[in-house]
Structures are given as structure tokens and as C-alpha cells.
Scaffold this motif. Structure first.
Motif, PDB file in Angstrom:
ATOM      1  N   GLY A 239      -6.924  60.840  32.549  1.00  0.00           N
ATOM      2  CA  GLY A 239      -7.328  60.423  33.791  1.00  0.00           C
ATOM      3  C   GLY A 239      -7.760  59.050  34.131  1.00  0.00           C
ATOM      4  O   GLY A 239      -7.602  58.472  35.167  1.00  0.00           O
ATOM      5  N   LEU A 240      -8.167  58.312  33.010  1.00  0.00           N
ATOM      6  CA  LEU A 240      -8.688  57.152  33.098  1.00  0.00           C
ATOM      7  C   LEU A 240      -7.632  56.035  32.830  1.00  0.00           C
ATOM      8  O   LEU A 240      -7.686  54.968  33.481  1.00  0.00           O
ATOM      9  N   TYR A 241      -6.641  56.137  32.065  1.00  0.00           N
ATOM     10  CA  TYR A 241      -5.520  55.550  31.932  1.00  0.00           C
ATOM     11  C   TYR A 241      -4.821  55.112  33.179  1.00  0.00           C
ATOM     12  O   TYR A 241      -4.253  55.890  34.149  1.00  0.00           O
ATOM     13  N   ARG A 242      -5.006  53.865  33.673  1.00  0.00           N
ATOM     14  CA  ARG A 242      -4.319  53.112  34.728  1.00  0.00           C
ATOM     15  C   ARG A 242      -4.478  53.879  35.989  1.00  0.00           C
ATOM     16  O   ARG A 242      -3.818  54.216  36.913  1.00  0.00           O
ATOM     17  N   SER A 243      -5.713  54.133  36.159  1.00  0.00           N
ATOM     18  CA  SER A 243      -6.373  54.667  37.313  1.00  0.00           C
ATOM     19  C   SER A 243      -7.588  54.090  37.921  1.00  0.00           C
ATOM     20  O   SER A 243      -8.100  53.708  37.294  1.00  0.00           O
ATOM     21  N   LEU A 244      -7.751  54.249  39.286  1.00  0.00           N
ATOM     22  CA  LEU A 244      -8.622  53.842  39.696  1.00  0.00           C
ATOM     23  C   LEU A 244     -10.056  54.530  39.505  1.00  0.00           C
ATOM     24  O   LEU A 244     -10.978  53.829  39.507  1.00  0.00           O
ATOM     25  N   ALA A 245      -9.915  55.561  38.872  1.00  0.00           N
ATOM     26  CA  ALA A 245     -11.034  56.416  38.533  1.00  0.00           C
ATOM     27  C   ALA A 245     -11.361  55.549  37.274  1.00  0.00           C
ATOM     28  O   ALA A 245     -12.658  56.047  36.792  1.00  0.00           O
ATOM     29  N   ALA A 246     -10.850  54.757  36.700  1.00  0.00           N
ATOM     30  CA  ALA A 246     -11.678  54.040  35.643  1.00  0.00           C
ATOM     31  C   ALA A 246     -12.560  53.161  35.815  1.00  0.00           C
ATOM     32  O   ALA A 246     -13.333  52.642  35.052  1.00  0.00           O
ATOM     33  N   CYS A 247     -12.752  52.644  37.096  1.00  0.00           N
ATOM     34  CA  CYS A 247     -13.660  52.058  37.720  1.00  0.00           C
ATOM     35  C   CYS A 247     -15.009  52.619  37.655  1.00  0.00           C
ATOM     36  O   CYS A 247     -15.188  53.803  38.089  1.00  0.00           O
ATOM     37  N   ALA A 248     -16.094  52.032  36.921  1.00  0.00           N
ATOM     38  CA  ALA A 248     -17.493  52.883  36.542  1.00  0.00           C
ATOM     39  C   ALA A 248     -18.141  53.174  38.081  1.00  0.00           C
ATOM     40  O   ALA A 248     -18.997  54.047  37.945  1.00  0.00           O
ATOM     41  N   ASP A 249     -17.736  52.365  39.132  1.00  0.00           N
ATOM     42  CA  ASP A 249     -18.348  52.765  40.458  1.00  0.00           C
ATOM     43  C   ASP A 249     -17.958  54.057  40.740  1.00  0.00           C
ATOM     44  O   ASP A 249     -18.878  54.757  41.655  1.00  0.00           O
ATOM     45  N   HIS A 250     -17.202  54.677  40.334  1.00  0.00           N
ATOM     46  CA  HIS A 250     -16.714  56.172  40.916  1.00  0.00           C
ATOM     47  C   HIS A 250     -17.298  57.086  39.965  1.00  0.00           C
ATOM     48  O   HIS A 250     -16.915  58.384  39.789  1.00  0.00           O
ATOM     49  N   HIS A 251     -18.049  56.727  38.469  1.00  0.00           N
ATOM     50  CA  HIS A 251     -18.254  57.831  37.802  1.00  0.00           C
ATOM     51  C   HIS A 251     -19.935  58.320  37.831  1.00  0.00           C
ATOM     52  O   HIS A 251     -20.535  57.281  38.356  1.00  0.00           O
ATOM     53  N   ASP A 252     -20.126  59.461  37.661  1.00  0.00           N
ATOM     54  CA  ASP A 252     -21.484  59.906  37.677  1.00  0.00           C
ATOM     55  C   ASP A 252     -22.144  59.426  36.379  1.00  0.00           C
ATOM     56  O   ASP A 252     -21.411  59.136  35.552  1.00  0.00           O
ATOM     57  N   GLU A 253     -23.461  59.834  36.335  1.00  0.00           N
ATOM     58  CA  GLU A 253     -24.000  59.276  35.000  1.00  0.00           C
ATOM     59  C   GLU A 253     -23.665  60.112  33.626  1.00  0.00           C
ATOM     60  O   GLU A 253     -23.543  59.436  32.738  1.00  0.00           O
ATOM     61  N   LYS A 254     -23.270  61.387  33.793  1.00  0.00           N
ATOM     62  CA  LYS A 254     -22.911  62.019  32.711  1.00  0.00           C
ATOM     63  C   LYS A 254     -21.458  61.530  32.134  1.00  0.00           C
ATOM     64  O   LYS A 254     -21.340  61.349  31.019  1.00  0.00           O
ATOM     65  N   THR A 255     -20.498  61.138  33.068  1.00  0.00           N
ATOM     66  CA  THR A 255     -19.348  60.378  32.670  1.00  0.00           C
ATOM     67  C   THR A 255     -19.446  59.182  31.858  1.00  0.00           C
ATOM     68  O   THR A 255     -18.946  58.826  30.890  1.00  0.00           O
ATOM     69  N   VAL A 256     -20.299  58.208  32.611  1.00  0.00           N
ATOM     70  CA  VAL A 256     -20.711  57.089  31.932  1.00  0.00           C
ATOM     71  C   VAL A 256     -21.411  57.275  30.597  1.00  0.00           C
ATOM     72  O   VAL A 256     -20.870  56.524  29.679  1.00  0.00           O
ATOM     73  N   ALA A 257     -22.364  58.236  30.376  1.00  0.00           N
ATOM     74  CA  ALA A 257     -22.677  58.338  29.016  1.00  0.00           C
ATOM     75  C   ALA A 257     -21.607  59.039  27.988  1.00  0.00           C
ATOM     76  O   ALA A 257     -21.764  58.457  26.836  1.00  0.00           O
ATOM     77  N   LEU A 258     -20.893  59.600  28.269  1.00  0.00           N
ATOM     78  CA  LEU A 258     -19.666  60.048  27.744  1.00  0.00           C
ATOM     79  C   LEU A 258     -18.653  59.200  27.022  1.00  0.00           C
ATOM     80  O   LEU A 258     -18.097  59.198  26.038  1.00  0.00           O
ATOM     81  N   LEU A 259     -18.525  58.130  28.196  1.00  0.00           N
ATOM     82  CA  LEU A 259     -17.536  57.141  27.957  1.00  0.00           C
ATOM     83  C   LEU A 259     -18.266  55.676  26.925  1.00  0.00           C
ATOM     84  O   LEU A 259     -17.711  54.958  26.506  1.00  0.00           O
ATOM     85  N   HIS A 260     -19.773  55.842  27.034  1.00  0.00           N
ATOM     86  CA  HIS A 260     -20.270  54.609  26.471  1.00  0.00           C
ATOM     87  C   HIS A 260     -20.242  54.465  25.128  1.00  0.00           C
ATOM     88  O   HIS A 260     -20.402  55.517  24.352  1.00  0.00           O
ATOM     89  N   ILE A 261     -20.039  53.351  24.549  1.00  0.00           N
ATOM     90  CA  ILE A 261     -20.302  52.892  23.067  1.00  0.00           C
ATOM     91  C   ILE A 261     -21.302  51.975  22.818  1.00  0.00           C
ATOM     92  O   ILE A 261     -21.238  50.841  23.180  1.00  0.00           O
ATOM     93  N   GLU A 262     -22.458  52.492  22.322  1.00  0.00           N
ATOM     94  CA  GLU A 262     -23.429  51.727  22.310  1.00  0.00           C
ATOM     95  C   GLU A 262     -23.095  50.165  21.234  1.00  0.00           C
ATOM     96  O   GLU A 262     -22.445  50.395  20.252  1.00  0.00           O
ATOM     97  N   THR A 263     -23.424  49.160  21.707  1.00  0.00           N
ATOM     98  CA  THR A 263     -23.198  47.852  20.926  1.00  0.00           C
ATOM     99  C   THR A 263     -24.660  47.100  20.697  1.00  0.00           C
ATOM    100  O   THR A 263     -25.613  47.528  21.423  1.00  0.00           O
ATOM    101  N   ALA A 264     -24.467  45.948  20.222  1.00  0.00           N
ATOM    102  CA  ALA A 264     -25.728  45.047  19.978  1.00  0.00           C
ATOM    103  C   ALA A 264     -25.889  44.335  21.403  1.00  0.00           C
ATOM    104  O   ALA A 264     -27.064  44.148  21.646  1.00  0.00           O
ATOM    105  N   VAL A 265     -25.042  44.356  22.503  1.00  0.00           N
ATOM    106  CA  VAL A 265     -25.227  43.890  23.652  1.00  0.00           C
ATOM    107  C   VAL A 265     -26.253  44.747  24.479  1.00  0.00           C
ATOM    108  O   VAL A 265     -27.306  44.404  24.991  1.00  0.00           O
TER     109      VAL A 265
END
Length: 69
Positions: free
Chosen positions: A4-30
Motif C-alpha cells: 500500500g505504500l508503494y507509489r501511494s499518497l499514503a506513503a506520506c508520514a502525514d497520513h500515518h498514525d503512531e503505530k504505523t510510523v513505529a512499524l515503519l521506522h528503522i533506528e539510525t544514528a540520526v
């Protein structure tokens, strides 16, 4: 989720809830750098090209940054 994220407006983080952001996040040094900088009272400017993940990163770190003041 990924399909659903591939080439979709839904890929924009503005449209995701906290649970989805947490699922998609990869922790980095940043993440660590921003948490440390915020805890020391530093000013943080997040810049980048559209789609680089600025909003996603700030949504993911929102609670930590708010707690740091």
C-alpha cells in the motif's frame, strides 16, 4: 502495508498514525543524535528533499523531543 505504500499518497508520514510510523521506522544514528541534541537544549533544523523522511522522523521522535523541551 508495504504494498500500500508503494507509489501511494499514503506513503506520506502525514497520513500515518503512531503505530504505523513505529512499524515503519528503522533506528539510525540520526535518532540518537537528535535525542542527545534535544536533551542538551539544542536547536534542531531538519531539512531535506521531499520524501526523505523528515516528517516520519519527527513523528517517531515526537514524544522524546517534547520531553526534552
Amino acid at each position: 502495508l508495504v504494498r500500500g505504500l508503494y507509489r501511494s499518497l499514503a506513503a506520506c508520514a502525514d497520513h500515518h498514525d503512531e503505530k504505523t510510523v513505529a512499524l515503519l521506522h528503522i533506528e539510525t544514528a540520526v535518532d540518537s543524535f537528535l535525542r542527545l541534541r534535544a536533551s542538551k537544549g539544542g536547536v534542531i533544523f531538519v531539512t531535506g528533499n521531499p520524501g526523505d523522511g523528515k516528517t516520519h522522523l519527527l513523528k517517531h521522535l515526537g514524544a522524546d523531543l517534547s520531553e526534552a523541551g
